[in-house]
Design a protein around this motif. Sequence first.
Motif, PDB file in Angstrom:
ATOM      1  N   ALA A  11      -1.418   0.163 -60.345  1.00  0.00           N
ATOM      2  CA  ALA A  11      -0.820   0.810 -61.510  1.00  0.00           C
ATOM      3  C   ALA A  11       0.667   0.470 -61.605  1.00  0.00           C
ATOM      4  O   ALA A  11       1.184   0.210 -62.684  1.00  0.00           O
ATOM      5  CB  ALA A  11      -1.015   2.328 -61.437  1.00  0.00           C
ATOM      6  N   ASN A  12       1.354   0.436 -60.459  1.00  0.00           N
ATOM      7  CA  ASN A  12       2.767   0.104 -60.449  1.00  0.00           C
ATOM      8  C   ASN A  12       3.000  -1.340 -60.892  1.00  0.00           C
ATOM      9  O   ASN A  12       3.920  -1.619 -61.658  1.00  0.00           O
ATOM     10  CB  ASN A  12       3.369   0.343 -59.065  1.00  0.00           C
ATOM     11  N   GLU A  13       2.164  -2.271 -60.423  1.00  0.00           N
ATOM     12  CA  GLU A  13       2.290  -3.668 -60.841  1.00  0.00           C
ATOM     13  C   GLU A  13       2.095  -3.804 -62.338  1.00  0.00           C
ATOM     14  O   GLU A  13       2.849  -4.505 -63.018  1.00  0.00           O
ATOM     15  CB  GLU A  13       1.252  -4.538 -60.117  1.00  0.00           C
ATOM     16  N   GLU A  20       8.529  -5.246 -68.180  1.00  0.00           N
ATOM     17  CA  GLU A  20       9.194  -6.535 -68.335  1.00  0.00           C
ATOM     18  C   GLU A  20       8.999  -7.073 -69.749  1.00  0.00           C
ATOM     19  O   GLU A  20       9.954  -7.526 -70.390  1.00  0.00           O
ATOM     20  CB  GLU A  20       8.638  -7.520 -67.305  1.00  0.00           C
ATOM     21  N   VAL A  21       7.784  -7.001 -70.257  1.00  0.00           N
ATOM     22  CA  VAL A  21       7.506  -7.453 -71.629  1.00  0.00           C
ATOM     23  C   VAL A  21       8.300  -6.597 -72.614  1.00  0.00           C
ATOM     24  O   VAL A  21       8.914  -7.124 -73.545  1.00  0.00           O
ATOM     25  CB  VAL A  21       5.992  -7.391 -71.933  1.00  0.00           C
ATOM     26  N   ALA A  22       8.307  -5.291 -72.406  1.00  0.00           N
ATOM     27  CA  ALA A  22       9.037  -4.399 -73.303  1.00  0.00           C
ATOM     28  C   ALA A  22      10.527  -4.704 -73.297  1.00  0.00           C
ATOM     29  O   ALA A  22      11.176  -4.715 -74.341  1.00  0.00           O
ATOM     30  CB  ALA A  22       8.780  -2.947 -72.914  1.00  0.00           C
ATOM     31  N   ARG A  23      11.094  -4.977 -72.107  1.00  0.00           N
ATOM     32  CA  ARG A  23      12.521  -5.323 -72.024  1.00  0.00           C
ATOM     33  C   ARG A  23      12.809  -6.602 -72.797  1.00  0.00           C
ATOM     34  O   ARG A  23      13.804  -6.700 -73.518  1.00  0.00           O
ATOM     35  CB  ARG A  23      12.945  -5.487 -70.563  1.00  0.00           C
ATOM     36  N   ALA A  43      -2.784  -2.704 -75.581  1.00  0.00           N
ATOM     37  CA  ALA A  43      -3.716  -2.365 -74.498  1.00  0.00           C
ATOM     38  C   ALA A  43      -2.960  -2.151 -73.193  1.00  0.00           C
ATOM     39  O   ALA A  43      -3.225  -1.188 -72.460  1.00  0.00           O
ATOM     40  CB  ALA A  43      -4.762  -3.464 -74.334  1.00  0.00           C
ATOM     41  N   ASP A  44      -2.017  -3.036 -72.899  1.00  0.00           N
ATOM     42  CA  ASP A  44      -1.216  -2.884 -71.682  1.00  0.00           C
ATOM     43  C   ASP A  44      -0.408  -1.590 -71.714  1.00  0.00           C
ATOM     44  O   ASP A  44      -0.354  -0.850 -70.728  1.00  0.00           O
ATOM     45  CB  ASP A  44      -0.277  -4.071 -71.494  1.00  0.00           C
ATOM     46  N   LEU A  45       0.226  -1.323 -72.841  1.00  0.00           N
ATOM     47  CA  LEU A  45       1.019  -0.097 -72.958  1.00  0.00           C
ATOM     48  C   LEU A  45       0.135   1.137 -72.875  1.00  0.00           C
ATOM     49  O   LEU A  45       0.490   2.120 -72.227  1.00  0.00           O
ATOM     50  CB  LEU A  45       1.801  -0.102 -74.271  1.00  0.00           C
ATOM     51  N   LYS A  46      -1.000   1.076 -73.534  1.00  0.00           N
ATOM     52  CA  LYS A  46      -1.920   2.219 -73.528  1.00  0.00           C
ATOM     53  C   LYS A  46      -2.346   2.548 -72.104  1.00  0.00           C
ATOM     54  O   LYS A  46      -2.350   3.708 -71.707  1.00  0.00           O
ATOM     55  CB  LYS A  46      -3.137   1.895 -74.393  1.00  0.00           C
TER      56      LYS A  46
END
Length: 122
Positions: A11-13, A20-23, A43-46
Amino acid sequence: MTTKTELLARANEHYELTREVARELAHGAAPVLPAPIVYELVADLKNSVGYTAKELLTHIATGLVRSLDAYDVTDAAGDPQANAVAAADFINRAADLASQIGQLLDQAQSAIAEQGYKTSDS
Protein backbone atom coordinates in the motif's frame (compact mmCIF):
# COMPACT_ATOMS: atom_id res chain seq x y z
CA MET A 1 -1.35 -15.69 2.58
CA THR A 2 -0.12 -12.11 2.57
CA THR A 3 0.91 -10.68 5.94
CA LYS A 4 -0.24 -7.32 7.24
CA THR A 5 3.32 -6.04 6.96
CA GLU A 6 3.45 -7.03 3.29
CA LEU A 7 0.07 -5.43 2.65
CA LEU A 8 1.15 -2.21 4.34
CA ALA A 9 4.41 -2.19 2.37
CA ARG A 10 2.52 -2.72 -0.89
CA ALA A 11 0.00 0.00 0.00
CA ASN A 12 2.87 2.37 0.81
CA GLU A 13 4.58 1.67 -2.53
CA HIS A 14 1.33 2.29 -4.39
CA TYR A 15 0.73 5.45 -2.39
CA GLU A 16 4.23 6.74 -3.14
CA LEU A 17 3.83 6.09 -6.88
CA THR A 18 0.50 7.89 -6.93
CA ARG A 19 1.97 10.81 -5.00
CA GLU A 20 4.84 11.01 -7.49
CA VAL A 21 2.42 11.20 -10.43
CA ALA A 22 0.31 13.77 -8.58
CA ARG A 23 3.40 15.91 -7.85
CA GLU A 24 4.43 15.80 -11.49
CA LEU A 25 0.94 16.83 -12.58
CA ALA A 26 0.76 19.58 -9.95
CA HIS A 27 4.06 21.16 -10.99
CA GLY A 28 3.27 21.42 -14.67
CA ALA A 29 0.55 23.03 -16.69
CA ALA A 30 -2.66 21.07 -16.86
CA PRO A 31 -1.82 18.37 -19.40
CA VAL A 32 -4.17 17.05 -22.04
CA LEU A 33 -5.22 13.68 -20.65
CA PRO A 34 -7.42 11.37 -22.71
CA ALA A 35 -9.98 9.26 -20.86
CA PRO A 36 -8.04 5.94 -20.86
CA ILE A 37 -5.09 7.61 -19.12
CA VAL A 38 -7.39 9.43 -16.68
CA TYR A 39 -9.16 6.14 -16.02
CA GLU A 40 -5.88 4.55 -14.89
CA LEU A 41 -4.82 7.59 -12.85
CA VAL A 42 -8.20 7.67 -11.14
CA ALA A 43 -7.94 3.94 -10.42
CA ASP A 44 -4.59 4.50 -8.72
CA LEU A 45 -5.94 7.42 -6.71
CA LYS A 46 -9.11 5.56 -5.81
CA ASN A 47 -7.17 2.61 -4.50
CA SER A 48 -4.51 4.60 -2.65
CA VAL A 49 -6.41 7.65 -1.50
CA GLY A 50 -9.93 6.31 -1.35
CA TYR A 51 -10.63 2.80 -0.17
CA THR A 52 -7.14 1.87 1.00
CA ALA A 53 -6.84 5.08 2.99
CA LYS A 54 -10.17 4.34 4.71
CA GLU A 55 -8.97 0.91 5.82
CA LEU A 56 -5.55 2.15 6.92
CA LEU A 57 -6.98 5.13 8.79
CA THR A 58 -9.51 2.93 10.58
CA HIS A 59 -6.74 0.58 11.71
CA ILE A 60 -4.59 3.51 12.80
CA ALA A 61 -7.42 4.96 14.91
CA THR A 62 -8.10 1.57 16.51
CA GLY A 63 -4.39 1.03 17.19
CA LEU A 64 -4.10 4.42 18.85
CA VAL A 65 -6.95 3.69 21.25
CA ARG A 66 -5.65 0.17 21.94
CA SER A 67 -2.25 1.64 22.82
CA LEU A 68 -3.83 3.15 25.93
CA ASP A 69 -4.17 -0.35 27.40
CA ALA A 70 -0.83 -1.62 26.12
CA TYR A 71 1.43 1.23 27.27
CA ASP A 72 1.78 3.63 30.15
CA VAL A 73 0.77 6.61 28.02
CA THR A 74 1.59 10.12 29.16
CA ASP A 75 0.33 13.37 27.68
CA ALA A 76 1.87 16.74 28.50
CA ALA A 77 -1.21 18.44 27.03
CA GLY A 78 -3.74 16.77 29.33
CA ASP A 79 -5.69 13.54 29.62
CA PRO A 80 -4.06 10.86 27.41
CA GLN A 81 -7.27 8.88 27.03
CA ALA A 82 -9.43 11.87 26.11
CA ASN A 83 -6.85 13.15 23.63
CA ALA A 84 -6.31 9.72 22.04
CA VAL A 85 -10.06 9.18 21.71
CA ALA A 86 -10.45 12.65 20.19
CA ALA A 87 -7.63 11.98 17.72
CA ALA A 88 -9.14 8.59 16.85
CA ASP A 89 -12.48 10.30 16.20
CA PHE A 90 -10.83 12.77 13.81
CA ILE A 91 -8.98 9.93 12.08
CA ASN A 92 -12.21 7.93 11.72
CA ARG A 93 -13.96 10.98 10.26
CA ALA A 94 -11.10 11.30 7.76
CA ALA A 95 -11.56 7.60 6.95
CA ASP A 96 -15.23 8.25 6.17
CA LEU A 97 -14.24 11.09 3.85
CA ALA A 98 -11.68 8.84 2.15
CA SER A 99 -14.46 6.34 1.51
CA GLN A 100 -16.53 9.09 -0.11
CA ILE A 101 -13.55 9.94 -2.32
CA GLY A 102 -13.36 6.30 -3.37
CA GLN A 103 -17.06 6.28 -4.25
CA LEU A 104 -16.80 9.49 -6.28
CA LEU A 105 -13.74 8.23 -8.14
CA ASP A 106 -15.66 5.01 -8.91
CA GLN A 107 -18.37 7.15 -10.47
CA ALA A 108 -15.80 9.14 -12.44
CA GLN A 109 -14.31 5.93 -13.82
CA SER A 110 -17.75 4.62 -14.77
CA ALA A 111 -18.48 7.83 -16.66
CA ILE A 112 -15.42 7.44 -18.93
CA ALA A 113 -14.99 3.65 -18.96
CA GLU A 114 -15.95 3.26 -22.63
CA GLN A 115 -14.02 6.24 -24.01
CA GLY A 116 -11.03 5.92 -26.26
CA TYR A 117 -9.11 8.28 -28.47
CA LYS A 118 -7.46 8.42 -31.84
CA THR A 119 -4.04 9.84 -32.50
CA SER A 120 -2.88 11.43 -35.71
CA ASP A 121 -1.18 8.09 -36.43
CA SER A 122 -4.43 6.10 -36.27
